[in-house]
Design a protein around this motif. Structure first.
Motif, PDB file in Angstrom:
ATOM      1  N   VAL A 214      20.477  57.532 -25.123  1.00 26.91           N
ATOM      2  CA  VAL A 214      21.576  57.499 -23.991  1.00 26.91           C
ATOM      3  C   VAL A 214      21.129  58.140 -22.696  1.00 26.91           C
ATOM      4  N   ILE A 217      19.476  55.343 -21.043  1.00 26.94           N
ATOM      5  CA  ILE A 217      20.392  54.281 -20.689  1.00 26.94           C
ATOM      6  C   ILE A 217      20.777  54.711 -19.071  1.00 26.94           C
ATOM      7  N   LYS A 227      24.018  45.790 -22.217  1.00 27.60           N
ATOM      8  CA  LYS A 227      24.981  46.483 -22.663  1.00 27.60           C
ATOM      9  C   LYS A 227      24.209  46.974 -24.213  1.00 27.60           C
ATOM     10  N   PHE A 228      24.449  48.347 -24.593  1.00 28.53           N
ATOM     11  CA  PHE A 228      23.491  48.651 -25.740  1.00 28.53           C
ATOM     12  C   PHE A 228      24.544  49.050 -26.796  1.00 28.53           C
ATOM     13  N   HIS A 229      24.388  48.284 -28.094  1.00 27.43           N
ATOM     14  CA  HIS A 229      25.315  48.517 -29.272  1.00 27.43           C
ATOM     15  C   HIS A 229      24.640  49.435 -30.304  1.00 27.43           C
ATOM     16  N   ILE A 230      25.292  50.365 -30.189  1.00 23.08           N
ATOM     17  CA  ILE A 230      24.897  51.601 -31.362  1.00 23.08           C
ATOM     18  C   ILE A 230      25.684  51.496 -32.549  1.00 23.08           C
ATOM     19  N   LEU A 245      31.085  59.516 -23.680  1.00 24.73           N
ATOM     20  CA  LEU A 245      30.361  58.262 -22.893  1.00 24.73           C
ATOM     21  C   LEU A 245      31.672  58.098 -21.799  1.00 24.73           C
ATOM     22  N   ASN A 253      28.670  50.516 -20.587  1.00 20.94           N
ATOM     23  CA  ASN A 253      27.363  50.109 -21.057  1.00 20.94           C
ATOM     24  C   ASN A 253      26.922  50.175 -22.339  1.00 20.94           C
ATOM     25  N   ILE A 254      27.793  50.989 -23.212  1.00 21.99           N
ATOM     26  CA  ILE A 254      27.554  51.591 -24.569  1.00 21.99           C
ATOM     27  C   ILE A 254      28.667  51.271 -25.434  1.00 21.99           C
ATOM     28  N   LYS A 255      28.288  50.702 -26.469  1.00 25.01           N
ATOM     29  CA  LYS A 255      29.479  50.379 -27.576  1.00 25.01           C
ATOM     30  C   LYS A 255      29.047  51.004 -28.651  1.00 25.01           C
TER      31      LYS A 255
END
Length: 381
Positions: A214, A217, A227-230, A245, A253-255
């Motif tokens: 993170v 990022i 787009k970052f998928h965690i 977040l 930007n982060i899902k």
């Protein structure tokens, strides 16, 4: 001359099914071994039914005899209870395969001179290096010394831990048997003309390095629209992360998504193009870790970005079948993306193809273990 059909006991003193990666490795190894010319029995803590285990792991265990062993008496639950009952069950086998240190210790300690089964201990970490209490460290070191020096074979999951243990202990017979991917994909050409998403699939323990990812990022999104998928962890554990977040304006930007099942993960691997394995360099657990997810990412014909730990560098060569970065330096990950975005789609495809070639399935792992089992039995015949 035909090889003898061996009887193999895989011993796992925990309940199944489970979300733990080690349970995935053990169940899939058992299923693949059962396809070979072997009689395979799986001993587990009294827990789920065969149908429940097969459903959760999406695996066929029809060739595996599942045996439930008590790990609880009255209100007490302990591996010592499991170890007490297991020693009565294992006298008729050619091979005992274990990965739990204290159970391996108990099995080796209780072996009688006339019992001819061979004990193979799968070593994936040194527990004495991960505890802080001096008393616990000394106790675990004694367990490790006894097991590693008295098992008939030590099967290491990577060369990094094999080399480290060889310097500390007098190991009489060692082999490296890497883990594998649950998915046996054919090569899948993907459209690498556009890259907009990066995926992480796995647990959210601190040592996995999600916090470090993170942080990186923050810097990455000043330069690239990604787009970052965690994906991982139960929903309740994600709530605070989601709130953080929003506070830090990274929610676009982060899902964050909770655990996915086998079929859902398989579809993500088939559809998506870039996957990442971060870590937290402050944790000793990463010294020997070579996650199953690495082999699954590679098997999906994708671009794989990894922390440059010694075990991962045994599999991934930067610029050939993936990309390596220093998790301590966000700028290092930015440079990886600079390198990827400077490549043509054809160059990206070539690296993805090399990644796919570098992967392996649990059937591949079972073939290696099959030869290992016969070698250790025939050597002492």
């Amino acid at each position: 001359m035909a090889k003898k059909r061996l009887k193999v006991a895989l011993i796992y003193p925990e309940p199944l099914p489970s979300q733990k990666a080690r349970s995935v490795s053990f169940v899939y190894t058992a299923a693949s071994l059962a396809k070979m010319d072997l009689d395979v029995d799986l001993f587990i803590e009294k827990s789920g039914t065969r149908e429940e285990i097969e459903k959760i792991y999406n695996v066929d265990l029809s060739g595996v005899c599942i045996n439930h062993i008590y790990r609880r008496m009255l209100c007490f639950k302990s591996n010592a209870i499991f170890n007490f009952f297991i020693k009565r069950k294992i006298v008729c086998y050619d091979i005992l395969y274990l990965r739990h240190l204290k159970t391996a210790y108990a099995v080796i300690k209780n072996r009688k001179r006339r019992q001819n089964y061979k004990i193979i201990y799968e070593c994936h970490e040194l527990f004495s290096e991960t505890v802080r209490s001096p008393k616990s460290k000394e106790r675990l070191l004694n367990y490790e010394k006894f097991v590693l020096e008295n098992a008939d074979v030590v099967a290491f999951v990577n060369n990094t831990i094999a080399n480290s243990c060889s310097k500390q202990f007098n190991i009489k017979n060692k082999h490296t048997v890497y883990n594998a991917s649950r998915f046996d994909f054919d090569f899948m050409p993907k459209d690498f003309s556009e890259i907009s998403s990066v995926y992480y699939i796995g647990s959210l323990y601190d040592w996995k390095g999600i916090g470090e990812l993170v942080t990186a990022i923050y810097a990455i999104n000043n330069r690239y629209d990604l787009k970052f998928h965690i994906i991982g962890g139960p929903e309740e554990n994600l709530l605070k992360m989601k709130q953080d977040l929003i506070v830090n304006r990274l929610n676009k930007n982060i899902k964050l998504v909770s655990f996915k099942n086998f079929t859902e993960i398989k579809e993500i691997l088939k559809r998506q193009k870039v996957f990442i394995i971060p870590n937290n360099p402050n944790y000793i657990e990463n010294k020997f870790s070579l996650p199953i997810k690495l082999f699954e990412y590679l098997s999906s014909s994708s671009l794989v970005i990894c922390s440059a730990t010694p075990p991962i560098k045994e599999i991934v060569t930067h610029g050939y079948n993936g990309f390596l970065y220093d998790p301590r330096e966000p700028e290092s990950l930015i440079k990886v993306f600079e390198e990827i975005f400077a490549m043509s789609p054809e160059e990206r495809q070539k690296i993805a193809f090399n990644a796919w070639k570098s992967s392996r399935t649990f059937d591949d792992r079972a073939k290696e273990l099959y030869e290992l089992f016969h070698n250790v039995v025939e050597k002492n015949a």
